[in-house]
Design an enzyme around this catalytic site. Structure first.
Site, mmCIF file in Angstrom:
data_model
loop_
_atom_site.group_PDB
_atom_site.id
_atom_site.type_symbol
_atom_site.label_atom_id
_atom_site.label_comp_id
_atom_site.label_asym_id
_atom_site.label_seq_id
_atom_site.Cartn_x
_atom_site.Cartn_y
_atom_site.Cartn_z
ATOM 1 N N HIS A 1 0.864 -1.320 -0.077
ATOM 2 C CA HIS A 1 -0.088 0.217 -0.159
ATOM 3 C C HIS A 1 0.742 1.358 -0.203
ATOM 4 O O HIS A 1 0.477 2.120 -0.650
ATOM 5 C CB HIS A 1 -0.779 -0.100 1.117
ATOM 6 C CG HIS A 1 -2.042 -1.024 1.062
ATOM 7 N ND1 HIS A 1 -3.079 -1.172 2.093
ATOM 8 C CD2 HIS A 1 -2.537 -1.919 0.155
ATOM 9 C CE1 HIS A 1 -3.719 -1.746 1.600
ATOM 10 N NE2 HIS A 1 -3.559 -2.390 0.255
ATOM 11 N N TYR B 1 -9.629 4.614 3.072
ATOM 12 C CA TYR B 1 -10.030 3.548 3.778
ATOM 13 C C TYR B 1 -11.861 3.650 3.757
ATOM 14 O O TYR B 1 -12.231 2.489 3.676
ATOM 15 C CB TYR B 1 -9.526 3.265 5.037
ATOM 16 C CG TYR B 1 -8.042 2.376 4.862
ATOM 17 C CD1 TYR B 1 -8.099 1.102 4.957
ATOM 18 C CD2 TYR B 1 -6.917 3.003 4.597
ATOM 19 C CE1 TYR B 1 -6.933 0.390 4.680
ATOM 20 C CE2 TYR B 1 -5.715 2.445 4.767
ATOM 21 C CZ TYR B 1 -5.655 1.080 4.513
ATOM 22 O OH TYR B 1 -4.643 0.264 4.405
ATOM 23 N N GLU C 1 1.202 1.749 7.943
ATOM 24 C CA GLU C 1 1.371 2.526 6.779
ATOM 25 C C GLU C 1 2.070 4.004 7.350
ATOM 26 O O GLU C 1 2.904 4.590 6.660
ATOM 27 C CB GLU C 1 0.582 2.846 5.856
ATOM 28 C CG GLU C 1 0.068 1.342 5.123
ATOM 29 C CD GLU C 1 -1.451 1.130 4.782
ATOM 30 O OE1 GLU C 1 -2.065 2.035 4.684
ATOM 31 O OE2 GLU C 1 -1.819 -0.105 4.417
ATOM 32 N N TYR D 1 11.605 -3.002 -2.815
ATOM 33 C CA TYR D 1 11.273 -2.594 -4.149
ATOM 34 C C TYR D 1 10.684 -1.339 -4.444
ATOM 35 O O TYR D 1 10.466 -0.624 -3.203
ATOM 36 C CB TYR D 1 10.066 -3.551 -4.743
ATOM 37 C CG TYR D 1 9.008 -3.794 -3.623
ATOM 38 C CD1 TYR D 1 7.873 -2.787 -3.666
ATOM 39 C CD2 TYR D 1 8.877 -4.771 -2.647
ATOM 40 C CE1 TYR D 1 6.795 -2.577 -2.917
ATOM 41 C CE2 TYR D 1 7.845 -4.727 -1.911
ATOM 42 C CZ TYR D 1 6.854 -3.823 -1.927
ATOM 43 O OH TYR D 1 5.496 -3.782 -1.092
ATOM 44 N N TYR E 1 9.249 -3.083 -8.724
ATOM 45 C CA TYR E 1 10.473 -3.869 -9.230
ATOM 46 C C TYR E 1 11.263 -3.795 -8.179
ATOM 47 O O TYR E 1 11.733 -2.840 -7.367
ATOM 48 C CB TYR E 1 11.049 -3.200 -10.624
ATOM 49 C CG TYR E 1 10.251 -3.160 -11.550
ATOM 50 C CD1 TYR E 1 9.995 -4.308 -12.479
ATOM 51 C CD2 TYR E 1 9.621 -2.011 -11.883
ATOM 52 C CE1 TYR E 1 9.146 -4.458 -13.502
ATOM 53 C CE2 TYR E 1 8.875 -1.726 -13.133
ATOM 54 C CZ TYR E 1 8.602 -3.098 -14.132
ATOM 55 O OH TYR E 1 7.797 -3.197 -15.043
ATOM 56 N N GLY F 1 14.310 -17.285 -13.456
ATOM 57 C CA GLY F 1 14.183 -16.335 -14.281
ATOM 58 C C GLY F 1 14.596 -14.955 -13.549
ATOM 59 O O GLY F 1 15.683 -14.797 -12.872
ATOM 60 N N GLY G 1 13.114 -13.521 -11.113
ATOM 61 C CA GLY G 1 13.252 -13.665 -9.567
ATOM 62 C C GLY G 1 14.922 -13.626 -8.974
ATOM 63 O O GLY G 1 14.835 -13.627 -7.748
ATOM 64 N N PHE H 1 6.120 -11.296 -6.982
ATOM 65 C CA PHE H 1 6.211 -9.954 -7.936
ATOM 66 C C PHE H 1 4.401 -10.079 -7.961
ATOM 67 O O PHE H 1 3.862 -10.925 -8.495
ATOM 68 C CB PHE H 1 6.732 -10.198 -9.458
ATOM 69 C CG PHE H 1 8.268 -10.155 -9.118
ATOM 70 C CD1 PHE H 1 8.949 -9.455 -8.145
ATOM 71 C CD2 PHE H 1 9.099 -10.873 -9.929
ATOM 72 C CE1 PHE H 1 10.287 -9.616 -7.821
ATOM 73 C CE2 PHE H 1 10.386 -11.174 -9.825
ATOM 74 C CZ PHE H 1 10.826 -10.598 -8.614
ATOM 75 N N GLY H 2 4.003 -8.718 -7.890
ATOM 76 C CA GLY H 2 2.712 -8.404 -8.075
ATOM 77 C C GLY H 2 1.824 -8.828 -6.906
ATOM 78 O O GLY H 2 2.126 -8.936 -5.717
#
Length: 396
Positions: free
Chosen positions: A88, A98, A140, A189, A206, A269, A271, A380-381
């Site tokens: 987030h 929220y 957060e 990331y 990323y 890959g 990763g 990822f994602g």
């Protein structure tokens, strides 16, 4: 803590809500974006909505939270909450959104459950939602406060690009203004925000690679079906993008890794990126820890960042590199076979790669006697796995 009034209602309805949540969340997003299309600009991933991965991740997180607090009245699933909060924060989600999420989520719940969504049921699940939301907001706020600046994204200029492996490009960006940069931890990331073909700003996360001062460096694997990696592969020197502060809680020495046992890094890959960051950090520290780096790929030619990874392994006195190539020619042929590695039970393992790869390796490690909570992963994602607290509980 869930109130005594709500607890029996949540317990009684949890199976139904869990069953229906995968159908509720797509309707929630549909309603929310119809009313607030601005949220899709720079915050939510359009492709994750189309693929269904973001709705599934939201459904999983709500069900996991409710199930956990029912079984553990005095605790929260802190590790799962941490993972969600970091994601987030990388997207710049603010506390005032929220209530927006609550409004459209509970409209979708009412529409799906119909008469079963009684006032008592809605009140009980409202309590669950705000317990989870308040916990995330608190985390957060702490993440935002820990940054060296108070901006969500800052401009960076592309100053270098190199090809590596198969259809992978390494991009180096340099700060385009005087915004203070937070020092990233290995494994973290950033969100990179660029315009899609229709002008809609879209974020993608990323892993950060080691870089110079005032720089951010990432490796991006081309996804021919993806909306944004094509755009990123087309970036030219001098192009300016928006980049978030660094986030992510999969760092060395976290959760099940106390730094005392052997370290196993498994990647497939693209990763490979967090593993390169880990190795760089270990090399800078002059680590003498036993490190086994295991990479799976089609061949040496398709292996992203192979030379950089190999050079880093050579800098560590007690590290070795093991390859599994599906096309042959590596140390081993085929999929990663943990039985060939003699992994001790006190090892800490980190996984990154396709979800099926990580599930397979984790199952093998647990089968070999490595406790599940000592196996960390980066996905990822949107995270559709969310094993963190579950992995810890299954070893009690």
């Amino acid at each position: 803590m869930l109130s005594e009034k709500s607890r029996p209602i949540v317990e009684a309805t949890a199976p139904v809500v869990a069953e229906r949540m995968p159908f509720i969340t797509p309707e929630f997003y549909k309603r929310m974006f119809a009313a607030r299309p601005d949220l899709m600009d720079g915050m939510f991933s359009r492709s994750s909505q189309l693929e269904g991965t973001q709705p599934q991740a939201l459904a999983n997180s709500i069900v996991i939270f409710a199930t956990y607090i029912l079984a553990n009245p005095d605790k929260y699933p802190d590790e799962v909450l941490s993972r969600v909060a970091h994601k987030h924060a990388s997207l710049g989600l603010q506390e005032d959104e929220y209530p927006t999420v609550y409004k459209y989520l509970f409209e979708a719940i009412a529409a799906d459950l119909g008469d079963a969504a009684t006032e008592e049921v809605v009140e009980a699940w409202t309590e669950v939602y705000w317990l989870m939301a308040d916990a995330l907001i608190k985390i957060e706020k702490g993440l935002y406060a820990s940054q060296a600046n108070d901006v969500m994204h800052a401009p960076f200029t592309l100053v270098d690009r190199k090809e590596t492996g198969n259809e992978t490009v390494v991009l180096t960006f340099e700060a385009a203004d005087d915004t203070a940069l937070t020092e990233a931890k290995a494994g973290q990331y950033v969100s990179i925000i660029t315009e899609a073909e229709d002008g809609l700003r879209q974020p993608r996360q990323y892993t950060l690679l080691p870089s110079g001062p005032k720089q951010r460096r990432v490796a991006i694997k081309l996804d021919h079906e993806g909306e944004m990696t094509k755009r990123h592969h087309q970036l030219a020197l001098g192009d300016v993008v928006e980049i978030s502060n660094p986030y992510g809680d999969i760092t060395l020495g976290g959760f099940g890794d106390d730094g005392s046992g052997p370290l196993y890094l498994f990647s497939a890959g693209i990763g490979v990126t967090p593993m390169v960051a880990f190795l760089s950090e270990l090399a800078e520290q002059g680590s003498t820890r036993e490190v086994v780096v295991v990479h799976a790929d089609r061949s040496a030619d398709s292996w992203p960042l192979r030379e950089e990874m190999s050079e880093l392994v050579e800098k560590l006195p007690n590290a070795k590199l093991v390859s599994f190539f599906s096309a042959g020619g590596g140390d081993f042929e085929g999929r990663v076979d943990v039985s060939k590695l003699s992994v001790p039970s006190n090892a800490a393992a980190y996984l990154c790669g396709p979800l099926d790869f990580m599930k397979n390796v984790r199952s093998q490690l647990v089968g070999a006697g490595v406790p599940g909570f000592q196996v960390q992963y980066e996905i990822f994602g949107p995270d559709q796995w969310m094993l963190r607290d579950t992995a810890r509980a299954e070893n009690k």
